[in-house]
Write a protein that holds these residues in place. Structure first.
Motif, PDB file in Angstrom:
ATOM      1  N   LEU A 220      53.220  51.154  37.061  1.00 34.96           N
ATOM      2  CA  LEU A 220      52.083  50.802  36.214  1.00 34.96           C
ATOM      3  C   LEU A 220      51.081  51.945  36.213  1.00 34.96           C
ATOM      4  O   LEU A 220      51.043  52.771  37.121  1.00 34.96           O
ATOM      5  CB  LEU A 220      51.431  49.484  36.643  1.00 34.96           C
ATOM      6  N   ARG A 221      50.243  51.930  35.168  1.00 40.61           N
ATOM      7  CA  ARG A 221      49.224  52.974  35.017  1.00 40.61           C
ATOM      8  C   ARG A 221      47.913  52.319  34.623  1.00 40.61           C
ATOM      9  O   ARG A 221      47.884  51.448  33.736  1.00 40.61           O
ATOM     10  CB  ARG A 221      49.659  53.998  33.971  1.00 40.61           C
ATOM     11  N   VAL A 222      46.837  52.723  35.268  1.00 41.54           N
ATOM     12  CA  VAL A 222      45.498  52.251  34.921  1.00 41.54           C
ATOM     13  C   VAL A 222      44.791  53.371  34.162  1.00 41.54           C
ATOM     14  O   VAL A 222      44.652  54.493  34.675  1.00 41.54           O
ATOM     15  CB  VAL A 222      44.694  51.851  36.173  1.00 41.54           C
ATOM     16  N   HIS A 223      44.367  53.069  32.937  1.00 44.69           N
ATOM     17  CA  HIS A 223      43.634  54.026  32.097  1.00 44.69           C
ATOM     18  C   HIS A 223      42.148  53.693  32.180  1.00 44.69           C
ATOM     19  O   HIS A 223      41.757  52.541  31.956  1.00 44.69           O
ATOM     20  CB  HIS A 223      44.096  53.917  30.640  1.00 44.69           C
ATOM     21  N   PHE A 224      41.323  54.695  32.460  1.00 42.36           N
ATOM     22  CA  PHE A 224      39.884  54.426  32.627  1.00 42.36           C
ATOM     23  C   PHE A 224      39.044  55.541  32.005  1.00 42.36           C
ATOM     24  O   PHE A 224      38.115  56.076  32.622  1.00 42.36           O
ATOM     25  CB  PHE A 224      39.540  54.243  34.116  1.00 42.36           C
ATOM     26  N   GLU A 225      39.343  55.879  30.752  1.00 37.55           N
ATOM     27  CA  GLU A 225      38.674  56.982  30.068  1.00 37.55           C
ATOM     28  C   GLU A 225      37.154  56.845  30.051  1.00 37.55           C
ATOM     29  O   GLU A 225      36.421  57.833  30.116  1.00 37.55           O
ATOM     30  CB  GLU A 225      39.180  57.098  28.620  1.00 37.55           C
ATOM     31  N   ASP A 226      36.655  55.615  29.936  1.00 39.44           N
ATOM     32  CA  ASP A 226      35.209  55.394  29.777  1.00 39.44           C
ATOM     33  C   ASP A 226      34.437  55.482  31.084  1.00 39.44           C
ATOM     34  O   ASP A 226      33.205  55.555  31.073  1.00 39.44           O
ATOM     35  CB  ASP A 226      34.953  54.003  29.177  1.00 39.44           C
ATOM     36  N   PHE A 227      35.135  55.449  32.222  1.00 36.44           N
ATOM     37  CA  PHE A 227      34.466  55.223  33.502  1.00 36.44           C
ATOM     38  C   PHE A 227      34.330  56.531  34.283  1.00 36.44           C
ATOM     39  O   PHE A 227      35.316  57.242  34.489  1.00 36.44           O
ATOM     40  CB  PHE A 227      35.258  54.219  34.339  1.00 36.44           C
ATOM     41  N   PRO A 228      33.130  56.843  34.776  1.00 35.59           N
ATOM     42  CA  PRO A 228      32.924  58.114  35.488  1.00 35.59           C
ATOM     43  C   PRO A 228      33.393  58.107  36.939  1.00 35.59           C
ATOM     44  O   PRO A 228      33.700  59.165  37.492  1.00 35.59           O
ATOM     45  CB  PRO A 228      31.412  58.320  35.418  1.00 35.59           C
ATOM     46  N   SER A 229      33.426  56.950  37.580  1.00 36.40           N
ATOM     47  CA  SER A 229      33.700  56.882  39.019  1.00 36.40           C
ATOM     48  C   SER A 229      34.888  55.959  39.287  1.00 36.40           C
ATOM     49  O   SER A 229      35.257  55.132  38.450  1.00 36.40           O
ATOM     50  CB  SER A 229      32.469  56.382  39.777  1.00 36.40           C
ATOM     51  N   LEU A 230      35.449  56.106  40.502  1.00 33.92           N
ATOM     52  CA  LEU A 230      36.646  55.337  40.835  1.00 33.92           C
ATOM     53  C   LEU A 230      36.681  55.056  42.329  1.00 33.92           C
ATOM     54  O   LEU A 230      36.371  55.918  43.148  1.00 33.92           O
ATOM     55  CB  LEU A 230      37.900  56.136  40.452  1.00 33.92           C
ATOM     56  N   GLY A 231      37.076  53.831  42.659  1.00 31.75           N
ATOM     57  CA  GLY A 231      37.366  53.468  44.038  1.00 31.75           C
ATOM     58  C   GLY A 231      38.835  53.109  44.184  1.00 31.75           C
ATOM     59  O   GLY A 231      39.441  52.563  43.256  1.00 31.75           O
ATOM     60  N   ILE A 232      39.414  53.455  45.334  1.00 33.64           N
ATOM     61  CA  ILE A 232      40.788  53.066  45.663  1.00 33.64           C
ATOM     62  C   ILE A 232      40.744  52.429  47.040  1.00 33.64           C
ATOM     63  O   ILE A 232      40.158  52.997  47.971  1.00 33.64           O
ATOM     64  CB  ILE A 232      41.738  54.278  45.653  1.00 33.64           C
ATOM     65  N   TRP A 233      41.374  51.245  47.189  1.00 36.36           N
ATOM     66  CA  TRP A 233      41.157  50.492  48.432  1.00 36.36           C
ATOM     67  C   TRP A 233      42.310  49.552  48.707  1.00 36.36           C
ATOM     68  O   TRP A 233      42.961  49.046  47.785  1.00 36.36           O
ATOM     69  CB  TRP A 233      39.860  49.686  48.310  1.00 36.36           C
ATOM     70  N   THR A 234      42.552  49.323  49.981  1.00 34.58           N
ATOM     71  CA  THR A 234      43.384  48.218  50.435  1.00 34.58           C
ATOM     72  C   THR A 234      42.900  47.779  51.811  1.00 34.58           C
ATOM     73  O   THR A 234      42.093  48.462  52.447  1.00 34.58           O
ATOM     74  CB  THR A 234      44.878  48.588  50.474  1.00 34.58           C
ATOM     75  N   LYS A 235      43.389  46.645  52.256  1.00 36.67           N
ATOM     76  CA  LYS A 235      43.155  46.181  53.625  1.00 36.67           C
ATOM     77  C   LYS A 235      44.322  46.624  54.501  1.00 36.67           C
ATOM     78  O   LYS A 235      45.454  46.744  54.024  1.00 36.67           O
ATOM     79  CB  LYS A 235      43.050  44.653  53.660  1.00 36.67           C
ATOM     80  N   MET A 236      44.046  46.833  55.767  1.00 44.02           N
ATOM     81  CA  MET A 236      45.098  47.254  56.679  1.00 44.02           C
ATOM     82  C   MET A 236      46.262  46.258  56.663  1.00 44.02           C
ATOM     83  O   MET A 236      46.058  45.051  56.817  1.00 44.02           O
ATOM     84  CB  MET A 236      44.526  47.398  58.093  1.00 44.02           C
ATOM     85  N   ASN A 237      47.458  46.777  56.426  1.00 40.58           N
ATOM     86  CA  ASN A 237      48.720  46.019  56.422  1.00 40.58           C
ATOM     87  C   ASN A 237      48.862  45.040  55.255  1.00 40.58           C
ATOM     88  O   ASN A 237      49.783  44.220  55.244  1.00 40.58           O
ATOM     89  CB  ASN A 237      48.923  45.262  57.744  1.00 40.58           C
ATOM     90  N   ALA A 238      47.966  45.119  54.283  1.00 38.00           N
ATOM     91  CA  ALA A 238      48.049  44.222  53.130  1.00 38.00           C
ATOM     92  C   ALA A 238      48.953  44.815  52.051  1.00 38.00           C
ATOM     93  O   ALA A 238      48.909  46.020  51.799  1.00 38.00           O
ATOM     94  CB  ALA A 238      46.659  43.971  52.555  1.00 38.00           C
ATOM     95  N   PRO A 239      49.767  43.990  51.379  1.00 35.08           N
ATOM     96  CA  PRO A 239      50.703  44.498  50.369  1.00 35.08           C
ATOM     97  C   PRO A 239      50.081  44.588  48.975  1.00 35.08           C
ATOM     98  O   PRO A 239      50.590  44.031  48.001  1.00 35.08           O
ATOM     99  CB  PRO A 239      51.835  43.479  50.420  1.00 35.08           C
ATOM    100  N   CYS A 242      44.057  48.333  45.340  1.00 33.06           N
ATOM    101  CA  CYS A 242      43.034  48.179  44.304  1.00 33.06           C
ATOM    102  C   CYS A 242      42.733  49.544  43.688  1.00 33.06           C
ATOM    103  O   CYS A 242      42.508  50.522  44.401  1.00 33.06           O
ATOM    104  CB  CYS A 242      41.747  47.598  44.880  1.00 33.06           C
ATOM    105  N   ILE A 243      42.744  49.591  42.365  1.00 37.58           N
ATOM    106  CA  ILE A 243      42.309  50.760  41.603  1.00 37.58           C
ATOM    107  C   ILE A 243      41.099  50.310  40.797  1.00 37.58           C
ATOM    108  O   ILE A 243      41.218  49.452  39.920  1.00 37.58           O
ATOM    109  CB  ILE A 243      43.431  51.284  40.702  1.00 37.58           C
ATOM    110  N   GLU A 244      39.926  50.887  41.077  1.00 41.78           N
ATOM    111  CA  GLU A 244      38.660  50.293  40.655  1.00 41.78           C
ATOM    112  C   GLU A 244      37.817  51.255  39.817  1.00 41.78           C
ATOM    113  O   GLU A 244      37.075  52.072  40.369  1.00 41.78           O
ATOM    114  CB  GLU A 244      37.867  49.863  41.886  1.00 41.78           C
ATOM    115  N   PRO A 245      37.895  51.188  38.498  1.00 45.88           N
ATOM    116  CA  PRO A 245      37.006  51.995  37.661  1.00 45.88           C
ATOM    117  C   PRO A 245      35.576  51.453  37.706  1.00 45.88           C
ATOM    118  O   PRO A 245      35.361  50.249  37.555  1.00 45.88           O
ATOM    119  CB  PRO A 245      37.601  51.840  36.252  1.00 45.88           C
TER     120      PRO A 245
END
Length: 283
Positions: A220-239, A242-245
């Motif tokens: 999958l691909r997340v497109h976020f042309e409009d958004f200036p910032s980005l967060g990437i996150w998960t919890k330890m050992n969680a399957p 998160c890709i967060e524009p």
């Protein structure tokens, strides 16, 4: 209550509480959104409004009055109204109320529009300033994508070659400390070690999209042309990942509680409308 939209390739389910995307499946029944197991993280794809991240002391001041806003704001905990529904699209809305004005003294309407087109789910945000003065706000997405199997089988690929410098959080606030990711062919292998200090926060990026790969195969691909910032996150050992524009991010320790001077904040003039859109493409 939930609403389902569909087309010939995909169907999406949106919960009215928070207008939260809780499922995105192909017509072969393959699920791409995290199930929300509370043992790890009980959300699926919350909407962050009117702030993204955490305010210093969870508060700000406006007109000599101190207001309190919890992490990521209140939209994710509000019941949205379904204001338009077609087979492949749905529009949800909340408006300011007596309760929201106690936390955030600005008159607004927030609309979330979900639209399925071919292999894409588009998610559009509309913020309307219904007040008589400028309105400071941030808005962001927090979709969690299911990554079944071994986490280390996955990687992420940035659209462009760039210096991947991210900011570290300290007590949920943005610190001055940064780290760099070393990408090979624009790719970063996923490991839980990457997230031992919480999210990776990129204030700016050249890339307008990010791809998740499983065993080198794009899924999958997340497109976020409009958004200036980005967060990437998960919890330890969680399957999940998160890709967060974002438009905005947590306070720094140097912030003094004035939202209008907050780093990354958006200012919407009276009666104006802000629009932004990102999309999830199934590959």
């Amino acid at each position: 209550m939930t609403t389902t939209i569909k087309n010939s390739n995909l169907n999406a389910e949106i919960k009215h509480l928070g207008a939260e995307l809780v499922s995105l499946k192909t017509n072969l029944n393959k699920e791409y959104i995290w199930e929300g197991n509370p043992d790890f993280w009980g959300k699926h794809s919350p909407i962050l409004f009117p702030i993204v991240g955490t305010l210093k002391n969870n508060s700000f001041h406006y007109g000599r009055i101190e207001y309190h806003l919890s992490r990521h704001g209140f939209a994710r905990d509000m019941e949205f109204e379904l204001v338009d529904k077609k087979e492949n699209s749905a529009t949800f809305s909340i408006q300011s109320s007596e309760e929201t004005l106690k936390m955030y003294p600005f008159a607004f309407e927030l609309q979330i529009i979900y639209t399925l087109e071919e292999n894409n789910l588009g998610i559009e945000y509309k913020v309307i300033n219904n007040g008589k003065s400028p309105m400071p706000f941030s808005i962001g997405a927090h979709p969690a994508f299911a990554l079944p199997g071994k986490f280390e089988n996955y990687s992420i690929a940035f659209e462009k070659d760039e210096t991947l410098e991210y900011y570290l959080l300290e007590n949920d606030l943005i610190s001055n400390k940064t780290k760099k990711l070393e990408a090979q062919n624009k790719r970063i292998p996923l490991t839980y070690e990457l997230f031992k200090n919480d999210a990776l926060i990129f204030k700016t990026l050249e890339s307008n999209s990010l791809t998740i790969l499983e065993n080198e195969n794009p899924i999958l691909r997340v497109h976020f042309e409009d958004f200036p910032s980005l967060g990437i996150w998960t919890k330890m050992n969680a399957p999940f990942l998160c890709i967060e524009p974002w438009f905005g991010y947590s306070d720094t320790n140097e912030n003094f509680g004035n939202l209008f001077e907050k780093e990354g904040i958006q200012i919407l003039q009276e009666k104006d409308t802000f629009k932004s859109k990102f999309s999830i493409e199934i590959l």
